[in-house]
Design a protein around this motif. Structure first.
Motif, PDB file in Angstrom:
ATOM      1  N   CYS A 180       6.802  -0.010  -3.332  1.00 19.58           N
ATOM      2  CA  CYS A 180       8.016  -0.431  -2.628  1.00 19.58           C
ATOM      3  C   CYS A 180       7.906  -0.024  -1.162  1.00 19.58           C
ATOM      4  O   CYS A 180       6.897   0.542  -0.738  1.00 19.58           O
ATOM      5  N   TYR A 181       8.937  -0.338  -0.403  1.00 22.80           N
ATOM      6  CA  TYR A 181       8.923  -0.092   1.038  1.00 22.80           C
ATOM      7  C   TYR A 181       9.436   1.297   1.375  1.00 22.80           C
ATOM      8  O   TYR A 181       9.269   1.777   2.496  1.00 22.80           O
ATOM      9  N   VAL A 187      10.478   2.593 -10.214  1.00 23.29           N
ATOM     10  CA  VAL A 187      10.741   1.418 -11.038  1.00 23.29           C
ATOM     11  C   VAL A 187       9.416   0.906 -11.604  1.00 23.29           C
ATOM     12  O   VAL A 187       8.569   0.397 -10.872  1.00 23.29           O
ATOM     13  N   GLY A 188       9.230   1.057 -12.891  1.00 23.41           N
ATOM     14  CA  GLY A 188       8.012   0.568 -13.522  1.00 23.41           C
ATOM     15  C   GLY A 188       6.836   1.515 -13.338  1.00 23.41           C
ATOM     16  O   GLY A 188       6.945   2.608 -12.790  1.00 23.41           O
ATOM     17  N   TYR A 189       5.684   1.077 -13.829  1.00 21.81           N
ATOM     18  CA  TYR A 189       4.459   1.868 -13.728  1.00 21.81           C
ATOM     19  C   TYR A 189       3.967   1.925 -12.278  1.00 21.81           C
ATOM     20  O   TYR A 189       4.195   1.003 -11.501  1.00 21.81           O
ATOM     21  N   ASP A 190       3.252   2.971 -11.946  1.00 25.29           N
ATOM     22  CA  ASP A 190       2.749   3.147 -10.581  1.00 25.29           C
ATOM     23  C   ASP A 190       1.416   2.411 -10.439  1.00 25.29           C
ATOM     24  O   ASP A 190       0.338   3.007 -10.477  1.00 25.29           O
ATOM     25  N   LEU A 191       1.502   1.104 -10.281  1.00 27.98           N
ATOM     26  CA  LEU A 191       0.283   0.292 -10.150  1.00 27.98           C
ATOM     27  C   LEU A 191      -0.376   0.468  -8.784  1.00 27.98           C
ATOM     28  O   LEU A 191      -1.572   0.205  -8.639  1.00 27.98           O
ATOM     29  N   THR A 192       0.402   0.916  -7.807  1.00 26.99           N
ATOM     30  CA  THR A 192      -0.191   1.150  -6.484  1.00 26.99           C
ATOM     31  C   THR A 192      -1.295   2.191  -6.579  1.00 26.99           C
ATOM     32  O   THR A 192      -2.426   1.976  -6.113  1.00 26.99           O
ATOM     33  N   ARG A 193      -0.990   3.310  -7.206  1.00 24.71           N
ATOM     34  CA  ARG A 193      -1.987   4.377  -7.321  1.00 24.71           C
ATOM     35  C   ARG A 193      -3.124   3.983  -8.259  1.00 24.71           C
ATOM     36  O   ARG A 193      -4.232   4.521  -8.135  1.00 24.71           O
TER      37      ARG A 193
END
Length: 455
Positions: A180-181, A187-193
């Protein structure tokens, strides 16, 4: 050969200067800083996320390997087209989409250089903490692919700590948005990491939202020279136990110091066999206090001298010159970036000395001591097959040592192709199987950077 239908479609999609098939033109994209060469059958240069999606979808349709790459500065073979296919160069996706000073955010495309980000945000009083030695040349996409670190990770962390969100195209050709910004968000799984450090095996990054950090008001440096390794490592552990954390803590062994002496003869005391390069930042009053306690922590039995540095820039110039200088000792270096707990550094470095002696391999070590992240360089002549074999045996034992000390095989370079044969030392089979299943969810036809990471 690539399917004629695929070539025809790419010719219609991309202009000739953005679609290479001539082997001579493609050769530039056949290697990275691992110095190994695997020519792709073609190279494509997308300019937009839509073009990336089109290319990924086409490669899915024809089951063609697609190897994402930034500027090719990686050392672990992560961007080598080992199975041929198409090299997906993101170097022309150079837009800085926005600079949001109020929210301490910059949004960029993946081809933007690390140094360009730094230059863009510095006038606003910010910096982006990941600072690999290749910062002048490496791209944000590449930094994200390997979760790049650098000297200042001891205080500020690595790339994973400074990315808020991503846009990407999965191996299945689907556009996804992660994170997110804002600096808070669950919110939800941490797909960024998950994507950070995945080395282009799951998705192609097309946009990154980066978290900025305020520039410190002041910076100062300290150099400490020691007669022996034991006293130097003792100082490292004492410094890292202090409440006042340095912003960088770099270690150089005797081999490293000899390389610097050859280039800068008057820079170092002749009796020094180990050195610490320390940086501190903060307000003027904070720096004064931090320098005082660090200088006290450096007072081991083997300390020759410890002083505040007059020229920090010259100090970092000498440090960053080390890696290229290694080729003056031997034509090839096996460059590893293992990490061990700081408290285990004395045992690790002592055992490293023993192993290099046992296998008769020249060894030079330096790196980010504050993280326990030591760059181990085994220096060999690749034409000497016996020496090359001994070096591989020595490397295997070094990895065993790092794992035994509760460390890891890679702190910032990634696994790529160079370390994939050793990944079982660190990751057990159930965990590895789960990772492979995640790979298949993102990339069901295994087209994205196939063969990397997993043995």
């Amino acid at each position: 050969m690539l399917p004629a239908e695929l070539v025809s479609t790419l010719n219609k999609t991309l202009t000739p200067d953005r679609f290479y098939t001539d082997p001579v033109d493609c050769y530039t994209y056949a290697y990275d800083n691992s110095r190994k060469v695997f020519p792709p059958q073609a190279v494509v240069f997308p300019l937009t996320a839509d073009e990336v999606q089109t290319i990924v979808s086409l490669c899915n349709q024809y089951k063609i390997p697609l190897i994402p790459r930034g500027r090719g500065t990686g050392t672990s073979g992560g961007s080598l087209p080992e199975q041929g296919g198409i090299a997906l160069s993101l170097e022309r996706m150079l837009n800085i989409i926005s600079v949001d000073v109020a929210n301490r955010v910059i949004v960029t495309e993946p081809g933007v250089l690390n140094q360009t980000v730094q230059d863009t945000i510095k006038p606003h009083g910010f910096f982006w903490p990941p600072d690999p030695s290749s910062a002048m040349y490496c791209s944000i996409g590449g930094n994200i692919a390997t979760s790049a670190g650098g000297p200042h990770a001891v205080k500020y962390g690595t790339t994973r700590d400074h990315v808020l969100g991503l846009k990407a195209v999965t191996g299945a050709g689907e556009v996804i948005k992660t994170g997110c910004y804002t600096t808070k968000g669950v919110v939800g799984y941490d797909l960024t990491r998950l994507l950070i450090g995945s080395e282009g095996t799951l998705a192609v990054i097309t946009e990154a939202t980066l978290k900025l950090t305020a520039l410190p008001s002041a910076v100062a440096g300290i150099t400490a020279h020691f007669r022996d390794l034991k006293g130097c490592v003792s100082a490292i552990t004492q410094i890292m136990s202090l409440p006042q954390l340095p912003s960088a803590l770099e270690f150089l062994d005797s081999g490293s110091l000899n390389l610097i002496r050859n280039r800068y003869p008057d820079m170092l005391p002749r009796s020094a066999n180990a050195m610490l390069m320390i940086e501190v930042d903060g307000t003027e009053s904070e720096i004064a206090k931090t320098i005082a306690v660090i200088l006290t922590a450096c007072k081991t039995d083997s300390l020759i001298q410890a002083n505040q540095a007059e020229n920090i820039a010259a100090l970092w110039k000498a440090r960053k010159a080390l890696s290229p200088l290694l080729r003056e000792i031997a034509p090839k270096k096996i460059n590893e970036d293992v990490v061990v707990p700081v408290s285990s550094l004395p045992e690790f470095l002592n055992e490293l000395t023993r192993l290099s002696s046992q296998y008769q391999i020249a060894n030079v070590n330096f790196g980010h001591a504050g993280n326990g992240n030591i760059h181990v360089n085994l220096l060999i002549n690749p034409d000497d097959t016996d020496e090359a074999t001994r070096a591989e045996q020595c490397l295997d034992k070094i990895f065993d040592l790092a794992i035994r000390l509760n460390g890891t095989l890679s702190g910032e370079h990634g696994i790529g192709s160079e370390k994939r044969a050793f990944i079982n030392k660190e990751i057990d089979q159930p965990t590895l199987a789960l990772m492979k299943n995640i790979k298949l969810l993102f990339d069901p036809n295994n087209i994205l950077n196939p063969g990397k990471i997993f043995p």
